[in-house]
Enzyme design. Structure first.
Site, PDB file in Angstrom:
ATOM      1  N   HIS A  66       1.023  -1.181  -0.044  1.00 41.48           N
ATOM      2  CA  HIS A  66      -0.047  -0.056  -0.055  1.00 41.48           C
ATOM      3  C   HIS A  66       1.138   1.220  -0.003  1.00 41.48           C
ATOM      4  O   HIS A  66       1.995   0.961   0.676  1.00 41.48           O
ATOM      5  CB  HIS A  66      -0.788  -0.087   1.258  1.00 41.48           C
ATOM      6  CG  HIS A  66      -2.148   1.132   1.409  1.00 41.48           C
ATOM      7  ND1 HIS A  66      -1.598   2.217   1.906  1.00 41.48           N
ATOM      8  CD2 HIS A  66      -3.168   0.846   1.138  1.00 41.48           C
ATOM      9  CE1 HIS A  66      -2.773   3.016   1.947  1.00 41.48           C
ATOM     10  NE2 HIS A  66      -3.739   2.025   1.489  1.00 41.48           N
ATOM     11  N   GLN A 120      -5.123  -4.873   6.824  1.00 41.32           N
ATOM     12  CA  GLN A 120      -5.990  -5.832   6.283  1.00 41.32           C
ATOM     13  C   GLN A 120      -6.165  -7.337   6.921  1.00 41.32           C
ATOM     14  O   GLN A 120      -6.827  -8.333   6.299  1.00 41.32           O
ATOM     15  CB  GLN A 120      -6.144  -5.891   4.681  1.00 41.32           C
ATOM     16  CG  GLN A 120      -6.274  -4.819   3.862  1.00 41.32           C
ATOM     17  CD  GLN A 120      -7.654  -4.216   4.033  1.00 41.32           C
ATOM     18  OE1 GLN A 120      -8.525  -4.693   4.540  1.00 41.32           O
ATOM     19  NE2 GLN A 120      -7.967  -2.863   3.679  1.00 41.32           N
TER      20      GLN A 120
HETATM   21  N1  PMP Z   1      -2.184  -0.647   4.466  1.00 47.68           N
HETATM   22  C1  PMP Z   1      -3.158  -1.363   3.845  1.00 47.68           C
HETATM   23  C2  PMP Z   1      -2.911  -2.873   3.351  1.00 47.68           C
HETATM   24  C3  PMP Z   1      -4.484  -0.862   3.826  1.00 47.68           C
HETATM   25  O1  PMP Z   1      -5.410  -1.377   3.254  1.00 47.68           O
HETATM   26  C4  PMP Z   1      -4.852   0.614   4.047  1.00 47.68           C
HETATM   27  C5  PMP Z   1      -5.876   1.367   4.099  1.00 47.68           C
HETATM   28  N2  PMP Z   1      -6.520   1.268   2.826  1.00 47.68           N
HETATM   29  C6  PMP Z   1      -3.539   1.057   4.905  1.00 47.68           C
HETATM   30  C7  PMP Z   1      -2.451   0.668   4.896  1.00 47.68           C
HETATM   31  C8  PMP Z   1      -3.733   2.429   5.301  1.00 47.68           C
HETATM   32  O2  PMP Z   1      -4.538   2.859   6.406  1.00 47.68           O
HETATM   33  P1  PMP Z   1      -4.993   4.267   6.969  1.00 47.68           P
HETATM   34  O3  PMP Z   1      -5.698   4.693   5.799  1.00 47.68           O
HETATM   35  O4  PMP Z   1      -5.786   3.838   8.162  1.00 47.68           O
HETATM   36  O5  PMP Z   1      -3.725   4.709   7.253  1.00 47.68           O
END
Ligand code: PMP
Length: 415
Positions: free
Chosen positions: A130, A210
């Site tokens: 991500h 996740q």
């Molecule tokens: N890592 C993963 C695998 C995610 O799915 C997400 C949220 N889409 C994040 C990090 C980031 O999370 P947040 O927006 O709550 O910081």
């Protein structure tokens, strides 16, 4: 409700905790399939939040008055509850409350990475990271001269472990991997990666955004050095994330933010840091959110994390079955029958993911369309965007049928 769900979870009664699922758009009840982005908040957690503000709200600097004492105890205990939820035996000392997964990642990148990395060091990531991890390490690499390397995704959507063994070497300082891919649904072998990293003297940071909401997670069984996740993806409120770190590492690390609460002693010349985890929680912390996150841990444990995992796997299997039987639908990630997180990303040949999502919205089916904060991964898939349906404790097979019907409608509209 589908019979198959009721064997595992009492979905009908779970749904009663989520009045938002009764909302209707254009006379149709919402089908909420955007849980990988944010899950809905059940009544007991809404109550916890309201109750905190009604009865206990105060700052937690251990003020001498009763309200502050109560708020402080509830807030501190919340760290222990979260530690228990992810198997951290160091309890509160290993649990830092942050704003979200992204901030947890930045704490380590800045507080550890900026101080420890240099031009001779490598950071090993996966192509499925991500942006929370990818962008953060990329920028820290730029600042320190370190190099980022990316473990390939194999043809079948799993991580290419031969490539992982090739990339992780004695030059590796940090391996940062997503536990469950928010785009492919791939469940990565994080404990195996931890072993490889440790064999080479590297640390491992696991992005559990996740995984923690959807399956039992034991950070010590994984042997993760650092681990991060967000409250808003597991029935908790927005505004709270968690950073787990092994106690000795958090002890050695410099603080990330400076200010009140994170200090023990301050003079005009210098300051001494507070004990863990407060050293990493500068300023007034996320008090209510932390307490509500602990309540979310209770809520999920009452349902049972193993059952939640199996429920989601079944829904994902069913969605895979329904979507892959359509020739013009391309589904990404591990093939049907393979272990995956409770989500399916796909594209319809003739319809852009954004159009698809807005047509689905006409049927009150809420999915995600875009790059899901994994642009480089989408580049490797050869597409700019995909549609993603993601499931949680309150979703049913009937809702997946509605998704598929709405996809049929989109196909016809664009035929
Ligand atoms: N890592 C993963 C695998 C995610 O799915 C997400 C949220 N889409 C994040 C990090 C980031 O999370 P947040 O927006 O709550 O910081």
């Amino acid at each position: 409700m589908g019979h198959s769900e009721s064997e595992l979870l009492d979905v009908a009664s779970i749904r009663e905790d989520f009045p938002i699922l009764q909302r209707e758009f254009g006379g149709q009840q919402v089908v909420y399939l955007d849980n990988a982005a944010t899950t809905q908040t059940p009544e007991p957690i809404v109550e916890t939040i309201a109750d905190y503000y009604r009865t206990t709200n105060a700052n937690v600097h251990r003020g001498l008055h009763q309200l502050s004492q109560e708020a402080s105890i509830a807030y501190e205990d919340a760290h222990d509850r979260v530690a228990e939820f992810i198997g951290a035996s160091g309890e509160r000392e290993e649990i830092v409350f942050t704003k979200n997964t992204t901030e947890s990642m930045n704490v380590v990148a800045y507080a550890w990475g900026l101080n420890e990395l240099g031009p001779e060091d490598e950071i090993v990531l996966t192509e499925m990271e991500h942006h929370a991890s990818l962008v953060t390490w990329q920028q820290i690499a730029k600042k320190t001269g370190a190099t980022c390397r990316y473990i390939r995704t194999a043809e079948d959507g799993t991580l290419d472990m031969d490539h992982a063994r090739e990339l992780i070497t004695d030059d590796t300082a940090m391996v940062s991997v997503v536990h469950v891919s928010n785009t492919l649904g791939t469940v990565n072998p994080v404990s195996q990666l931890a072993d490889i990293a440790h064999d080479h003297g590297a640390y491992i940071f696991v992005d559990g955004a996740q995984s923690v909401p959807n399956r039992p997670v034991d950070v010590e069984a994984i042997d993760a050095d650092f681990f991060a996740f967000s409250g808003h993806k597991m029935c908790g409120p927005t505004g709270i994330g968690v950073l787990y770190g092994k106690k000795h590492l958090l002890e050695e690390m410099e603080p990330y933010l400076y200010g009140g609460m994170m200090i023990k002693k301050v003079t005009f010349e210098d300051s001494k840091w507070n004990d863990l985890p407060w050293k990493f929680e500068a300023g007034t912390p996320v008090i209510c959110q932390g307490i509500a996150l602990a309540a979310a841990c209770d809520y999920l444990d009452d349902i049972g994390m193993e059952r939640i995992e199996r429920h989601e796997q079944r829904l994902a299997d069913y969605a895979m079955e329904r979507l892959t039987e359509q020739e013009d639908v391309e589904v990404y990630g591990p093939p049907a029958g393979h272990e995956r997180g409770g989500l399916v990303s796909f594209n319809l040949d003739t319809v852009h993911a954004h159009d698809l999502s807005s047509i689905l919205n006409d049927s009150a089916v809420a999915i995600r369309a875009g790059d899901h904060c994994t642009q480089p991964l989408h580049d490797t898939l050869g597409v700019a965007a995909s549609a993603r349906a993601s499931f949680y404790i309150y979703n049913t097979r009937e809702e997946i049928d509605k998704l598929v019907e709405a996809v049929d409608d989109a196909r016809q509209l664009f035929a």
